[in-house]
Design a protein around this motif. Sequence first.
Motif, PDB file in Angstrom:
ATOM      1  N   ILE A 230       3.747   2.799  -2.000  1.00 10.47           N
ATOM      2  CA  ILE A 230       4.224   1.702  -1.154  1.00 10.47           C
ATOM      3  C   ILE A 230       3.229   1.427  -0.028  1.00 10.47           C
ATOM      4  O   ILE A 230       2.931   0.269   0.293  1.00 10.47           O
ATOM      5  N   ALA A 231       2.694   2.495   0.567  1.00 11.78           N
ATOM      6  CA  ALA A 231       1.727   2.336   1.654  1.00 11.78           C
ATOM      7  C   ALA A 231       0.476   1.607   1.175  1.00 11.78           C
ATOM      8  O   ALA A 231      -0.057   0.734   1.873  1.00 11.78           O
ATOM      9  N   VAL A 232       0.004   1.951  -0.020  1.00 12.58           N
ATOM     10  CA  VAL A 232      -1.180   1.281  -0.573  1.00 12.58           C
ATOM     11  C   VAL A 232      -0.914  -0.212  -0.752  1.00 12.58           C
ATOM     12  O   VAL A 232      -1.747  -1.059  -0.399  1.00 12.58           O
ATOM     13  N   LEU A 233       0.260  -0.546  -1.269  1.00 12.14           N
ATOM     14  CA  LEU A 233       0.600  -1.949  -1.506  1.00 12.14           C
ATOM     15  C   LEU A 233       0.758  -2.712  -0.191  1.00 12.14           C
ATOM     16  O   LEU A 233       0.278  -3.845  -0.052  1.00 12.14           O
ATOM     17  N   VAL A 234       1.402  -2.097   0.781  1.00 11.71           N
ATOM     18  CA  VAL A 234       1.593  -2.744   2.086  1.00 11.71           C
ATOM     19  C   VAL A 234       0.250  -2.987   2.771  1.00 11.71           C
ATOM     20  O   VAL A 234      -0.001  -4.065   3.327  1.00 11.71           O
ATOM     21  N   LEU A 235      -0.632  -1.998   2.722  1.00 12.85           N
ATOM     22  CA  LEU A 235      -1.940  -2.149   3.357  1.00 12.85           C
ATOM     23  C   LEU A 235      -2.799  -3.180   2.627  1.00 12.85           C
ATOM     24  O   LEU A 235      -3.584  -3.898   3.256  1.00 12.85           O
ATOM     25  N   ALA A 236      -2.659  -3.255   1.319  1.00  8.65           N
ATOM     26  CA  ALA A 236      -3.383  -4.289   0.575  1.00  8.65           C
ATOM     27  C   ALA A 236      -2.902  -5.674   0.996  1.00  8.65           C
ATOM     28  O   ALA A 236      -3.698  -6.611   1.146  1.00  8.65           O
TER      29      ALA A 236
END
Length: 250
Positions: A230-236
């Motif tokens: 989720i963190a990777v997607l949010v930061l992307a």
Amino acid sequence: MPDLLTWQWLLLLFCAFMAGVAKTGVPGLGILVVPLMLQVVIDPKTSPGALLPLLCLADCFAVVAYRRSARWAEILRLSPWVALGVGVGAGALVLVSDRWLTPVIGIIVLTMIALHVWRRWRGTGEVRARPLLAGVLGVVAGFATTVANAAGPVFNLYLLSMALPKTEFMGTGAWFFFIINLAKVPIFLLQGRITGATLLLDLVAVPAVIVGALCGRWLFARVPQRVFEIAVLVLATASTVVLLMPRREG
């Protein structure tokens, strides 16, 4: 020594710290450093050059931490296409300002995010490695990293679509960016993006990178797989805001 205000020195150290955290613990965080570095190195041409050596140093820590966890098949599959993208990006910078090129990358990343979310919603989030997908994303990643140090969101979304365990995700990314960032150094030197002044800034920021890399490693060990994804997607997603922001002309 470059003449910076106190707040600019502090911001430089913060950027270096965040670069370290991004490489060993929170992939995708590094793109958010790009606009902050522009407040330290006002010149939009040399700002990426000031950031690149810090990223290379952080890459070294990431490679050491995750050296046995890389998916080399993915790296090798993308490598020739990334090289092509780097060449295209270097040529494009000669002809067109990155002020106009960077928003294009933002639009591409936003489209990739939408497709990823749509696949997850349809229940087909994991995709098999396909030559066409690797080719397209490799070229985009190479182009993005040369123009704006922004390959992170592209590559992270590619790995996210592969549904890799978080350790393999980090290991693959560590080696990928270690190689690609080293390859960019001579290009940036020839383009005048890395200068004696930017290297002096980097020298001051080295301790902050080291502390950030150690903190990132500590944080990574405590983040569950689902939260990591989720963190990777949010930061992307956040990166698209950065990439679409208006930029000064160099």
